[in-house]
Design an enzyme around this catalytic site. Structure first.
Site, PDB file in Angstrom:
ATOM      1  N   ARG A 204      -9.034   0.112   3.499  1.00  9.76           N
ATOM      2  CA  ARG A 204      -8.073   1.057   2.908  1.00  9.76           C
ATOM      3  C   ARG A 204      -6.725   0.382   2.656  1.00  9.76           C
ATOM      4  O   ARG A 204      -5.949   0.856   1.817  1.00  9.76           O
ATOM      5  CB  ARG A 204      -7.840   2.241   3.853  1.00  9.76           C
ATOM      6  CG  ARG A 204      -8.959   3.261   3.881  1.00  9.76           C
ATOM      7  CD  ARG A 204      -8.558   4.488   4.685  1.00  9.76           C
ATOM      8  NE  ARG A 204      -7.206   4.873   4.333  1.00  9.76           N
ATOM      9  CZ  ARG A 204      -6.254   5.224   5.217  1.00  9.76           C
ATOM     10  NH1 ARG A 204      -6.513   5.265   6.490  1.00  9.76           N
ATOM     11  NH2 ARG A 204      -5.062   5.542   4.804  1.00  9.76           N
TER      12      ARG A 204
ATOM     13  N   ARG B 117      -3.974  10.024   3.923  1.00  9.12           N
ATOM     14  CA  ARG B 117      -2.782  10.816   4.214  1.00  9.12           C
ATOM     15  C   ARG B 117      -1.929  11.016   2.957  1.00  9.12           C
ATOM     16  O   ARG B 117      -1.407  12.090   2.700  1.00  9.12           O
ATOM     17  CB  ARG B 117      -1.979  10.028   5.264  1.00  9.12           C
ATOM     18  CG  ARG B 117      -0.925  10.826   5.918  1.00  9.12           C
ATOM     19  CD  ARG B 117      -1.528  11.628   7.012  1.00  9.12           C
ATOM     20  NE  ARG B 117      -0.695  12.733   7.383  1.00  9.12           N
ATOM     21  CZ  ARG B 117      -1.165  13.869   7.871  1.00  9.12           C
ATOM     22  NH1 ARG B 117      -2.448  14.044   8.053  1.00  9.12           N
ATOM     23  NH2 ARG B 117      -0.359  14.823   8.203  1.00  9.12           N
TER      24      ARG B 117
ATOM     25  N   ILE C  52       6.761   6.607  17.589  1.00  9.22           N
ATOM     26  CA  ILE C  52       6.543   7.406  16.374  1.00  9.22           C
ATOM     27  C   ILE C  52       5.332   8.339  16.547  1.00  9.22           C
ATOM     28  O   ILE C  52       5.425   9.526  16.276  1.00  9.22           O
ATOM     29  CB  ILE C  52       6.294   6.500  15.139  1.00  9.22           C
ATOM     30  CG1 ILE C  52       7.398   5.431  15.007  1.00  9.22           C
ATOM     31  CG2 ILE C  52       6.154   7.335  13.867  1.00  9.22           C
ATOM     32  CD1 ILE C  52       8.743   5.925  14.541  1.00  9.22           C
TER      33      ILE C  52
ATOM     34  N   ASP D 180       3.414   0.471  12.314  1.00 10.78           N
ATOM     35  CA  ASP D 180       2.192  -0.053  11.692  1.00 10.78           C
ATOM     36  C   ASP D 180       1.928  -1.519  12.058  1.00 10.78           C
ATOM     37  O   ASP D 180       0.899  -2.073  11.666  1.00 10.78           O
ATOM     38  CB  ASP D 180       2.253   0.111  10.167  1.00 10.78           C
ATOM     39  CG  ASP D 180       2.113   1.575   9.751  1.00 10.78           C
ATOM     40  OD1 ASP D 180       1.873   2.426  10.625  1.00 10.78           O
ATOM     41  OD2 ASP D 180       2.244   1.866   8.542  1.00 10.78           O
TER      42      ASP D 180
ATOM     43  N   ASP E 145       5.197  20.016   8.523  1.00 12.05           N
ATOM     44  CA  ASP E 145       6.208  21.081   8.478  1.00 12.05           C
ATOM     45  C   ASP E 145       7.486  20.639   7.750  1.00 12.05           C
ATOM     46  O   ASP E 145       8.112  21.432   7.041  1.00 12.05           O
ATOM     47  CB  ASP E 145       6.536  21.552   9.903  1.00 12.05           C
ATOM     48  CG  ASP E 145       6.947  20.409  10.817  1.00 12.05           C
ATOM     49  OD1 ASP E 145       6.199  19.414  10.896  1.00 12.05           O
ATOM     50  OD2 ASP E 145       8.027  20.491  11.435  1.00 12.05           O
TER      51      ASP E 145
ATOM     52  N   LYS F 108       0.832  -1.218   0.000  1.00 15.33           N
ATOM     53  CA  LYS F 108       0.000   0.000   0.000  1.00 15.33           C
ATOM     54  C   LYS F 108       0.857   1.254   0.000  1.00 15.33           C
ATOM     55  O   LYS F 108       0.648   2.163  -0.805  1.00 15.33           O
ATOM     56  CB  LYS F 108      -0.905  -0.013   1.240  1.00 15.33           C
ATOM     57  CG  LYS F 108      -1.500   1.340   1.596  1.00 15.33           C
ATOM     58  CD  LYS F 108      -2.209   1.267   2.936  1.00 15.33           C
ATOM     59  CE  LYS F 108      -2.636   2.618   3.461  1.00 15.33           C
ATOM     60  NZ  LYS F 108      -1.546   3.453   3.974  1.00 15.33           N
ATOM     61  N   ASN F 109       1.809   1.319   0.916  1.00 16.25           N
ATOM     62  CA  ASN F 109       2.534   2.587   1.073  1.00 16.25           C
ATOM     63  C   ASN F 109       3.482   2.874  -0.085  1.00 16.25           C
ATOM     64  O   ASN F 109       3.858   4.024  -0.296  1.00 16.25           O
ATOM     65  CB  ASN F 109       3.267   2.625   2.412  1.00 16.25           C
ATOM     66  CG  ASN F 109       2.303   2.802   3.572  1.00 16.25           C
ATOM     67  OD1 ASN F 109       1.133   3.123   3.365  1.00 16.25           O
ATOM     68  ND2 ASN F 109       2.772   2.582   4.795  1.00 16.25           N
TER      69      ASN F 109
ATOM     70  N   CYS G 164      -5.371   8.040   8.857  1.00 15.48           N
ATOM     71  CA  CYS G 164      -5.562   7.514  10.217  1.00 15.48           C
ATOM     72  C   CYS G 164      -5.269   8.596  11.251  1.00 15.48           C
ATOM     73  O   CYS G 164      -4.301   9.345  11.119  1.00 15.48           O
ATOM     74  CB  CYS G 164      -4.634   6.319  10.461  1.00 15.48           C
ATOM     75  SG  CYS G 164      -5.088   4.871   9.512  1.00 15.48           S
TER      76      CYS G 164
ATOM     77  N   ARG H 246      -0.290  15.108  13.215  1.00 14.03           N
ATOM     78  CA  ARG H 246       0.434  14.688  12.009  1.00 14.03           C
ATOM     79  C   ARG H 246       0.811  15.931  11.206  1.00 14.03           C
ATOM     80  O   ARG H 246       0.258  16.195  10.133  1.00 14.03           O
ATOM     81  CB  ARG H 246      -0.405  13.699  11.178  1.00 14.03           C
ATOM     82  CG  ARG H 246      -0.702  12.412  11.921  1.00 14.03           C
ATOM     83  CD  ARG H 246      -1.355  11.351  11.055  1.00 14.03           C
ATOM     84  NE  ARG H 246      -0.403  10.668  10.201  1.00 14.03           N
ATOM     85  CZ  ARG H 246      -0.701   9.590   9.465  1.00 14.03           C
ATOM     86  NH1 ARG H 246      -1.915   9.082   9.498  1.00 14.03           N
ATOM     87  NH2 ARG H 246       0.214   9.010   8.701  1.00 14.03           N
ATOM     88  N   PRO H 247       1.786  16.702  11.719  1.00  9.85           N
ATOM     89  CA  PRO H 247       2.164  17.934  11.020  1.00  9.85           C
ATOM     90  C   PRO H 247       2.845  17.623   9.690  1.00  9.85           C
ATOM     91  O   PRO H 247       3.333  16.514   9.473  1.00  9.85           O
ATOM     92  CB  PRO H 247       3.142  18.602  11.990  1.00  9.85           C
ATOM     93  CG  PRO H 247       3.684  17.495  12.828  1.00  9.85           C
ATOM     94  CD  PRO H 247       2.612  16.448  12.907  1.00  9.85           C
TER      95      PRO H 247
HETATM   96  C1  UD1 Z   1       4.036   6.866   7.025  1.00 12.29           C
HETATM   97  C2  UD1 Z   1       3.100   5.716   6.769  1.00 12.29           C
HETATM   98  C3  UD1 Z   1       2.407   5.322   8.060  1.00 12.29           C
HETATM   99  C4  UD1 Z   1       3.443   5.001   9.129  1.00 12.29           C
HETATM  100  C5  UD1 Z   1       4.453   6.120   9.248  1.00 12.29           C
HETATM  101  C6  UD1 Z   1       5.613   5.769  10.162  1.00 12.29           C
HETATM  102  C7  UD1 Z   1       2.447   6.092   4.474  1.00 12.29           C
HETATM  103  C8  UD1 Z   1       1.358   6.500   3.530  1.00 12.29           C
HETATM  104  N1  UD1 Z   1       2.127   6.148   5.770  1.00 12.29           N
HETATM  105  O1  UD1 Z   1       3.255   7.952   7.526  1.00 12.29           O
HETATM  106  O2  UD1 Z   1       1.604   4.191   7.799  1.00 12.29           O
HETATM  107  O3  UD1 Z   1       2.778   4.837  10.372  1.00 12.29           O
HETATM  108  O4  UD1 Z   1       5.012   6.450   7.978  1.00 12.29           O
HETATM  109  O5  UD1 Z   1       6.266   4.635   9.715  1.00 12.29           O
HETATM  110  O6  UD1 Z   1       3.518   5.682   4.079  1.00 12.29           O
HETATM  111  N2  UD1 Z   1       6.410  14.459  11.498  1.00 12.29           N
HETATM  112  C9  UD1 Z   1       6.604  15.808  11.781  1.00 12.29           C
HETATM  113  N3  UD1 Z   1       6.582  16.693  10.737  1.00 12.29           N
HETATM  114  C10 UD1 Z   1       6.388  16.306   9.442  1.00 12.29           C
HETATM  115  C11 UD1 Z   1       6.195  14.933   9.162  1.00 12.29           C
HETATM  116  C12 UD1 Z   1       6.215  14.025  10.213  1.00 12.29           C
HETATM  117  O7  UD1 Z   1       6.796  16.191  12.927  1.00 12.29           O
HETATM  118  O8  UD1 Z   1       6.388  17.161   8.550  1.00 12.29           O
HETATM  119  C13 UD1 Z   1       6.442  13.477  12.602  1.00 12.29           C
HETATM  120  C14 UD1 Z   1       5.094  12.756  12.769  1.00 12.29           C
HETATM  121  O9  UD1 Z   1       4.215  13.508  13.602  1.00 12.29           O
HETATM  122  C15 UD1 Z   1       5.539  11.452  13.383  1.00 12.29           C
HETATM  123  C16 UD1 Z   1       6.902  11.197  12.747  1.00 12.29           C
HETATM  124  O10 UD1 Z   1       7.346  12.454  12.241  1.00 12.29           O
HETATM  125  O11 UD1 Z   1       5.711  11.616  14.777  1.00 12.29           O
HETATM  126  C17 UD1 Z   1       6.914  10.191  11.620  1.00 12.29           C
HETATM  127  O12 UD1 Z   1       5.949  10.564  10.637  1.00 12.29           O
HETATM  128  P1  UD1 Z   1       6.111  10.153   9.108  1.00 12.29           P
HETATM  129  O13 UD1 Z   1       7.256   9.219   8.977  1.00 12.29           O
HETATM  130  O14 UD1 Z   1       6.105  11.393   8.302  1.00 12.29           O
HETATM  131  O15 UD1 Z   1       4.772   9.359   8.834  1.00 12.29           O
HETATM  132  P2  UD1 Z   1       3.851   9.417   7.550  1.00 12.29           P
HETATM  133  O16 UD1 Z   1       4.697   9.599   6.338  1.00 12.29           O
HETATM  134  O17 UD1 Z   1       2.702  10.343   7.760  1.00 12.29           O
END
Ligand code: UD1
Length: 428
Positions: free
Chosen positions: A398, A93, A328, A306, A125, A22-23, A117, A122-123
């Site tokens: 999903r 997402r 995470i 996950d 930035d 999926k991802n 989810c 889930r910022p």
């Molecule tokens: C992806 C996966 C999700 C998985 C996650 C962690 C997809 C579509 N989804 O989510 O299933 O649970 O990786 O393996 O691939 N963060 C920030 N700022 C940002 C982005 C992230 O602070 O701009 C923080 C998040 O709040 C979190 C951490 O970084 O605490 C990891 O998030 P991230 O790796 O970005 O997860 P996703 O890509 O959303």
């Protein structure tokens, strides 16, 4: 609305085929926007996040022909509306990957703030700073539309202040067509990062180092179409591994990459399962008791967040007291209250859960609170005494292709039942 009805207690034995990841799929589909010719994508999982990604592409003006349940032809030559509206973005997402892809193709992108989810804050930035470092300006308009644009994308040295899968993918997409060299440091190393880089390279991109801490991208001015086969889904495979261990079953999980499953294998062996690895399959079975463990989620190659809810279910019926540290996400134990309804003894304090094993779980009506929590409740239902009814399984659909059918094929008593709309009409 559908629900699952599960009569628990069966040992699950046999073999299952794992679908495409999926991802990886939800990153590779937007990436077809970078190609100036048609792409043929194979081993796509038949799940609602993929259907939605294809719908977004086709509403943009792409030609999307589904050739069979796992193969699709996509031609993005004539995009007329490079926009992802809220009605799609709110469901997933990964809709934000269209930002990086549209930026690479058109140097402008409009994508509504993403849903997906609810795992806590889930910022985005790090995505935005990465785009800005490539020369983009990014604004979030009052209605929640993210607008990004650039006169020119220019390569840069970017150090991410925290590891993010999404930011790594998004900035990699945009940098593929930036001028000059981009160096990304402190990047995520998940298998789907490598898969996306391989796909982009097969279209003519020049990306090195995916799967390590540093990715180097020499921007190219154009890319061609490609045929590409998506990797197997690490988390679907891990979920079936957990199911084999939970039900004291014996399952051969086929079409997988064992290397992607090492951290899951290591924990399942500690819990009490036996895992045999083959070239592209893995056998998991259990004869003895389930043991307590300590589990901490980490970025790849650490234990994947996950898989955290699915493993917690095993620990609810293990001997002794286990600790789970979610490193995470801020709020990934919402499913604990559903498991408590089934008799589990779980105490949650912020990002830590302590699970005291109980002799058995009891079937109950429960609700899937998100995708992996939903999968965990299915495992709980499979091992519980009596009947479990799981509502809101659209979360599960999903990310898991034909979940109920695959489980039935290895001996589960699970049915998908249609639930009529329960909206109560106003009395007057
Ligand atoms: C992806 C996966 C999700 C998985 C996650 C962690 C997809 C579509 N989804 O989510 O299933 O649970 O990786 O393996 O691939 N963060 C920030 N700022 C940002 C982005 C992230 O602070 O701009 C923080 C998040 O709040 C979190 C951490 O970084 O605490 C990891 O998030 P991230 O790796 O970005 O997860 P996703 O890509 O959303």
């Amino acid at each position: 609305m559908n629900k699952y009805v599960i009569n628990g207690g069966n040992r699950l034995c046999g073999s299952v085929d794992i679908s495409g990841a999926k991802n990886a799929a939800v990153a590779i589909l937007p990436a077809t926007l970078l190609a100036e010719g048609p792409c043929l994508i194979e081993n796509l999982p038949n799940i609602s996040d993929v259907t939605r990604s294809l719908k977004i592409l086709s509403e943009m003006g792409a030609t999307v022909n589904v050739l069979n349940k796992s193969t699709v032809f996509i031609d993005t030559a004539h995009i007329t509306s490079p926009l992802v509206p809220y009605e799609h973005a709110k469901h997933m997402r990964a809709s934000y990957y269209f930002l990086g892809a549209l930026l690479a193709r058109y140097k402008t992108a409009n994508v509504a703030m993403p849903g997906g989810c609810d795992l806590g804050a889930r910022p985005i930035d790090r995505h935005i700073r990465g785009f800005e470092d490539l020369g983009c300006s990014v604004t979030i308009e009052p209605g929640g539309m993210i607008h990004a644009s650039a006169e020119a994308l220019v390569g840069n040295h970017i150090f991410f202040d925290g590891v993010s899968v999404g930011a790594t993918i998004n900035v990699m997409l945009a940098a593929s067509k930036a001028e000059g060299l981009t160096v990304l440091e402190n990047v995520a190393k998940e298998p789907h990062i490598v898969d996306l880089a391989n796909f982009l390279n097969s279209m003519g991109a020049d990306i090195r180092g995916a799967g390590t801490d540093v990715i180097k991208i020499h921007g190219v001015s154009s890319m061609h179409g490609a045929n590409y086969t998506i990797i197997p889904d690490q988390i679907e495979a891990g979920t079936f591994m957990a199911i084999a261990a939970a039900t004291a079953g014996d399952i051969v999980i086929k079409n997988i990459i064992p290397k992607h499953l090492e951290s899951i294998t290591e924990k399942l062996v500690k819990i009490g399962a036996t895992v045999e690895e083959y070239d592209d399959s893995i056998r998991v079975f259990r004869n003895g008791p389930l043991n307590k463990i300590t589990l901490k989620t980490l970025p790849h190659p650490g234990f994947p967040t996950d898989m955290q809810p699915q493993m917690t279910v095993l620990l609810t019926v293990a001997e002794g007291s286990s600790m789970i540290i979610e490193d995470i996400w801020d709020n990934r134990f919402k499913y604990a209250s559903e498991l408590r309804r089934m008799g589990a003894d779980i105490r949650v304090d912020g990002k830590v859960a302590v699970v005291d094993g109980v002799p058995f779980l009891t079937g109950a009506p429960v609700r899937a609170t998100d995708l992996r929590a939903g999968a965990a409740l299915v495992i709980a239902g499979l091992i519980a005494k009596g009947t479990t009814e799981i509502e809101d399984i659209y979360h599960i659909e999903r990310g898991y292709e034909n979940f109920a059918e695959k489980l039935q094929s290895i001996g589960a008593d699970i049915k998908t039942v249609y639930v009529p709309d329960r909206t109560i009409a106003p009395a007057f």
